[in-house]
Design an enzyme around this catalytic site. Structure first.
Site, PDB file in Angstrom:
ATOM      1  N   HIS A  70       0.848  -1.209   0.000  1.00 47.47           N
ATOM      2  CA  HIS A  70       0.000   0.000   0.000  1.00 47.47           C
ATOM      3  C   HIS A  70       0.872   1.243   0.000  1.00 47.47           C
ATOM      4  O   HIS A  70       0.441   2.319  -0.398  1.00 47.47           O
ATOM      5  CB  HIS A  70      -0.944   0.005   1.205  1.00 47.47           C
ATOM      6  CG  HIS A  70      -0.250   0.202   2.509  1.00 47.47           C
ATOM      7  ND1 HIS A  70       0.500  -0.783   3.089  1.00 47.47           N
ATOM      8  CD2 HIS A  70      -0.157   1.276   3.323  1.00 47.47           C
ATOM      9  CE1 HIS A  70       1.025  -0.330   4.220  1.00 47.47           C
ATOM     10  NE2 HIS A  70       0.637   0.919   4.383  1.00 47.47           N
ATOM     11  N   LYS A  75       9.307  -2.976   3.516  1.00 48.20           N
ATOM     12  CA  LYS A  75      10.495  -2.948   4.372  1.00 48.20           C
ATOM     13  C   LYS A  75      10.388  -3.933   5.519  1.00 48.20           C
ATOM     14  O   LYS A  75       9.313  -4.128   6.074  1.00 48.20           O
ATOM     15  CB  LYS A  75      10.593  -1.524   4.945  1.00 48.20           C
ATOM     16  CG  LYS A  75      11.787  -1.241   5.777  1.00 48.20           C
ATOM     17  CD  LYS A  75      12.634  -0.157   5.142  1.00 48.20           C
ATOM     18  CE  LYS A  75      14.008  -0.056   5.724  1.00 48.20           C
ATOM     19  NZ  LYS A  75      14.742  -1.318   5.777  1.00 48.20           N
ATOM     20  N   LYS A 111       9.461  -9.045   5.230  1.00 50.94           N
ATOM     21  CA  LYS A 111      10.431  -9.691   6.111  1.00 50.94           C
ATOM     22  C   LYS A 111      11.156 -10.777   5.336  1.00 50.94           C
ATOM     23  O   LYS A 111      10.594 -11.335   4.376  1.00 50.94           O
ATOM     24  CB  LYS A 111       9.722 -10.326   7.314  1.00 50.94           C
ATOM     25  CG  LYS A 111      10.622 -10.510   8.517  1.00 50.94           C
ATOM     26  CD  LYS A 111      10.754  -9.218   9.318  1.00 50.94           C
ATOM     27  CE  LYS A 111      11.625  -9.353  10.525  1.00 50.94           C
ATOM     28  NZ  LYS A 111      11.528  -8.142  11.374  1.00 50.94           N
TER      29      LYS A 111
HETATM   30  P1  NAD Z   1      20.122 -10.606  18.030  1.00 47.58           P
HETATM   31  O1  NAD Z   1      20.437 -11.802  17.221  1.00 47.58           O
HETATM   32  O2  NAD Z   1      21.047  -9.445  17.963  1.00 47.58           O
HETATM   33  O3  NAD Z   1      19.984 -10.998  19.582  1.00 47.58           O
HETATM   34  C1  NAD Z   1      19.089 -11.908  20.110  1.00 47.58           C
HETATM   35  C2  NAD Z   1      19.684 -12.480  21.393  1.00 47.58           C
HETATM   36  O4  NAD Z   1      18.703 -13.271  22.055  1.00 47.58           O
HETATM   37  C3  NAD Z   1      20.898 -13.379  21.149  1.00 47.58           C
HETATM   38  O5  NAD Z   1      21.971 -12.949  21.948  1.00 47.58           O
HETATM   39  C4  NAD Z   1      20.393 -14.776  21.526  1.00 47.58           C
HETATM   40  O6  NAD Z   1      21.412 -15.599  22.073  1.00 47.58           O
HETATM   41  C5  NAD Z   1      19.341 -14.434  22.571  1.00 47.58           C
HETATM   42  N1  NAD Z   1      18.341 -15.479  22.777  1.00 47.58           N
HETATM   43  C6  NAD Z   1      17.730 -16.269  21.865  1.00 47.58           C
HETATM   44  N2  NAD Z   1      16.839 -17.082  22.448  1.00 47.58           N
HETATM   45  C7  NAD Z   1      16.892 -16.808  23.763  1.00 47.58           C
HETATM   46  C8  NAD Z   1      16.197 -17.332  24.887  1.00 47.58           C
HETATM   47  N3  NAD Z   1      15.282 -18.285  24.769  1.00 47.58           N
HETATM   48  N4  NAD Z   1      16.487 -16.817  26.093  1.00 47.58           N
HETATM   49  C9  NAD Z   1      17.402 -15.850  26.250  1.00 47.58           C
HETATM   50  N5  NAD Z   1      18.079 -15.314  25.216  1.00 47.58           N
HETATM   51  C10 NAD Z   1      17.829 -15.790  23.985  1.00 47.58           C
HETATM   52  O7  NAD Z   1      18.646 -10.191  17.613  1.00 47.58           O
HETATM   53  P2  NAD Z   1      17.950  -8.754  17.748  1.00 47.58           P
HETATM   54  O8  NAD Z   1      18.195  -7.996  16.505  1.00 47.58           O
HETATM   55  O9  NAD Z   1      18.311  -8.151  19.045  1.00 47.58           O
HETATM   56  O10 NAD Z   1      16.412  -9.178  17.734  1.00 47.58           O
HETATM   57  C11 NAD Z   1      15.728  -9.607  18.896  1.00 47.58           C
HETATM   58  C12 NAD Z   1      14.239  -9.456  18.690  1.00 47.58           C
HETATM   59  O11 NAD Z   1      13.935  -8.095  18.398  1.00 47.58           O
HETATM   60  C13 NAD Z   1      13.640 -10.281  17.539  1.00 47.58           C
HETATM   61  O12 NAD Z   1      12.342 -10.674  17.892  1.00 47.58           O
HETATM   62  C14 NAD Z   1      13.582  -9.276  16.412  1.00 47.58           C
HETATM   63  O13 NAD Z   1      12.614  -9.621  15.444  1.00 47.58           O
HETATM   64  C15 NAD Z   1      13.202  -8.027  17.179  1.00 47.58           C
HETATM   65  N6  NAD Z   1      13.504  -6.771  16.491  1.00 47.58           N
HETATM   66  C16 NAD Z   1      14.771  -6.490  16.080  1.00 47.58           C
HETATM   67  C17 NAD Z   1      15.028  -5.262  15.447  1.00 47.58           C
HETATM   68  C18 NAD Z   1      16.417  -4.840  15.039  1.00 47.58           C
HETATM   69  O14 NAD Z   1      16.585  -3.674  14.648  1.00 47.58           O
HETATM   70  N7  NAD Z   1      17.425  -5.676  15.143  1.00 47.58           N
HETATM   71  C19 NAD Z   1      13.973  -4.369  15.222  1.00 47.58           C
HETATM   72  C20 NAD Z   1      12.692  -4.681  15.661  1.00 47.58           C
HETATM   73  C21 NAD Z   1      12.477  -5.893  16.296  1.00 47.58           C
END
Ligand code: NAD
Length: 476
Positions: A70, A75, A111
């Site tokens: 839309h 992104k 995504k």
């Molecule tokens: P990342 O890979 O940098 O870090 C995630 C961390 O969580 C890792 O260190 C991993 O070891 C840990 N982890 C995984 N399972 C776990 C568990 N069961 N218990 C404890 N720790 C656990 O990822 P991120 O970029 O920080 O993303 C984390 C979340 O945030 C995801 O759901 C992602 O979709 C969301 N998110 C990320 C962004 C971004 O800009 N990176 C933006 C919006 C949303």
């Protein structure tokens, strides 16, 4: 394929929240069906030559889902995890659509996912996988500054975004806006200052703003203000690390941090930088000096605290542990950390769940700033910084002449300073988080029977997407 702890898959969960919110919107069934549907799903299987001597071929499973066009481009991040599957990527792409709409970022939702365990591959192997994935997207016209712009997500970061930009530009040589094909790049490769910490900073700005609302805090049985609040963070990755940092710097106390291998707790507060260094040095978060170990990582979610920040993956708060949660606020830094069943339990318990589609939108907001920077080919602040400083110096000098008094040197430096790129990015992000929260609270006030912030956020997102379809003339 529902999970062990929910009768809904992740994608069905998003659909469930959508349906719940849809009845508060003015759209008829057909429009709602179009808003809800995932427009394009690209499933790939491609061979990559791996191994030290490139003597092994592995077939990699990967996805790119474009939920909505839309607004274009669409992104969303690219997840690197061995649990990646089509349902998950479709769910995450759908969330991106509502998220962008809520924070007024003019993109559709998308995504990506690559089904790999990043720990099993060398840097060179990950580079080969990423470049091949990008080539597949280029071949299918699923990437481009005006088409679809990926970003980092779980398991990926600046390094991967740099490889994507490089591959794209090599294949589309001469495309003037090519750098805008992906965001979250290193600053040296067209990234914007402030993107790395943006999601965590957005989480902090959102909660800080919420904590200013006395009546909401009273309902949550908390005193206003973020200072002195106790915080538990799950996941010390990009989002969790930066959330912890900004909460600590904002005067809150991070009393526990959970990772894969276990959790640590210290009622006097933990410093995320030191914990990160400790984990890097020892290979585990456990045995951090001064902290108590929690062998079962999930136990951290049930600790007594004011704010619980799940910042790892989806479905971590379920009907099994939701009754035992003691936090007063759940700040959804991760996408989809709460299952449908748990959401109902938490709402009944009066726990305030601040939903992912608002709270973790800092990443996409600053990605939008990065994309604008790439299209304009100029660093934020370059044109006006010096002008502002000269003008401020003139005003200060006039004030001193007129009053006959000298302004303190440190104060003068503060007043004179023109904005750098990072100042403008932070300011744009803070404004976005404050305005969007206002919009969600306004939606709740408009519909007093809406039971929680998540439904209100979905109503707001759906309304904005629907209005865009109308503006495009696609629907009356
Ligand atoms: P990342 O890979 O940098 O870090 C995630 C961390 O969580 C890792 O260190 C991993 O070891 C840990 N982890 C995984 N399972 C776990 C568990 N069961 N218990 C404890 N720790 C656990 O990822 P991120 O970029 O920080 O993303 C984390 C979340 O945030 C995801 O759901 C992602 O979709 C969301 N998110 C990320 C962004 C971004 O800009 N990176 C933006 C919006 C949303």
């Amino acid at each position: 394929m529902s999970t062990a702890n929910s009768k809904y898959t992740f994608y069905e969960t998003v659909g469930y929240y959508f349906d719940k919110a849809a009845k508060y919107t003015p759209f008829d069934e057909g429009i709602l069906e179009q808003i809800k549907a995932c427009n394009h799903v690209l499933r790939m299987r491609f061979p990559v030559r791996l191994g030290k001597d490139l003597d092994r071929i592995e077939v990699v499973e990967a996805y790119r889902v474009q939920h909505s066009q839309h607004k274009t481009p669409c992104k969303g991040g690219i997840r690197y995890s061995e649990d990646v599957n089509q349902d998950e990527v479709m769910a995450l792409a759908s969330l991106m659509t509502y998220k962008c709409a809520i924070v007024n970022v003019p993109f559709g939702g998308a995504k990506g996912g690559i089904k790999v365990n990043t720990k099993k591959y060398t840097e060179l192997e990950l580079e080969r996988i990423t470049r091949r994935y990008t080539a597949e997207l280029v071949k299918k016209n699923f990437i481009g500054p005006g088409i679809d712009v990926p970003a980092p997500d779980y398991g990926s970061g600046e390094r991967e975004m740099g490889w994507i930009a490089d591959t794209y530009m090599a294949m589309r040589a001469g495309e003037i806006d090519g750098l805008g094909c992906v965001t979250g790049k290193p600053v040296s490769q067209g990234g914007v200052r402030g993107r790395k910490e943006a999601t965590g900073l957005g989480v902090f700005y959102g909660i800080k703003e919420l904590c200013k609302h006395e009546e909401i805090m009273k309902k949550a049985k908390l005193a206003p203000g973020v200072e002195g609040k106790t915080v538990v963070v799950q996941g010390l990755g990009n989002v969790g690390f930066h959330s912890a940092k900004f909460f600590r710097q904002g005067g809150a106390k991070v009393i526990a941090i959970a990772e894969f291998e276990g959790a640590i707790m210290n009622p006097n507060g933990l410093n995320e930088d030191e914990v990160f260094e400790h984990r890097k040095r020892t290979g585990s978060i456990l045995n951090f000096p001064g902290a108590t170990n929690l062998e079962k990582s999930g136990d951290a979610l049930e600790l007594e605290c004011d704010i619980l920040v799940p910042a790892a993956l989806e479905n971590v708060i379920t009907q099994d542990n939701a009754p035992k949660i003691k936090a007063r606020i759940i700040a959804e830094a991760a996408n989809g950390p709460v299952t449908v069943e748990a959401d109902e339990i938490l709402t009944q318990k009066g726990i305030l769940v601040v939903p992912d589609i608002y709270l973790n939108a800092g990443g996409v907001t600053v990605s939008y700033f990065e994309w604008l920077k790439n299209l304009s080919h100029v660093r934020y602040g370059r044109m006006e910084k010096r002008f502002t400083e000269n003008m401020n110096a003139h005003i200060v000098s006039q004030m001193e002449t007129l009053t006959g008094q000298k302004i303190d040197a440190a104060e003068k430096d503060h007043i004179l300073r023109g904005a750098d790129e990072v100042d403008l990015v932070y300011s744009g992000l803070e404004e976005t988080m404050i305005t969007s929260l206002k919009d969600i609270l306004h939606t709740m006030a408009e519909h007093p029977d809406i039971e929680n912030m998540r439904t209100a956020a979905f109503v707001l997102g759906i309304k904005k997407v629907g209005m865009s379809y109308r503006e495009l003339g696609i629907f009356p």
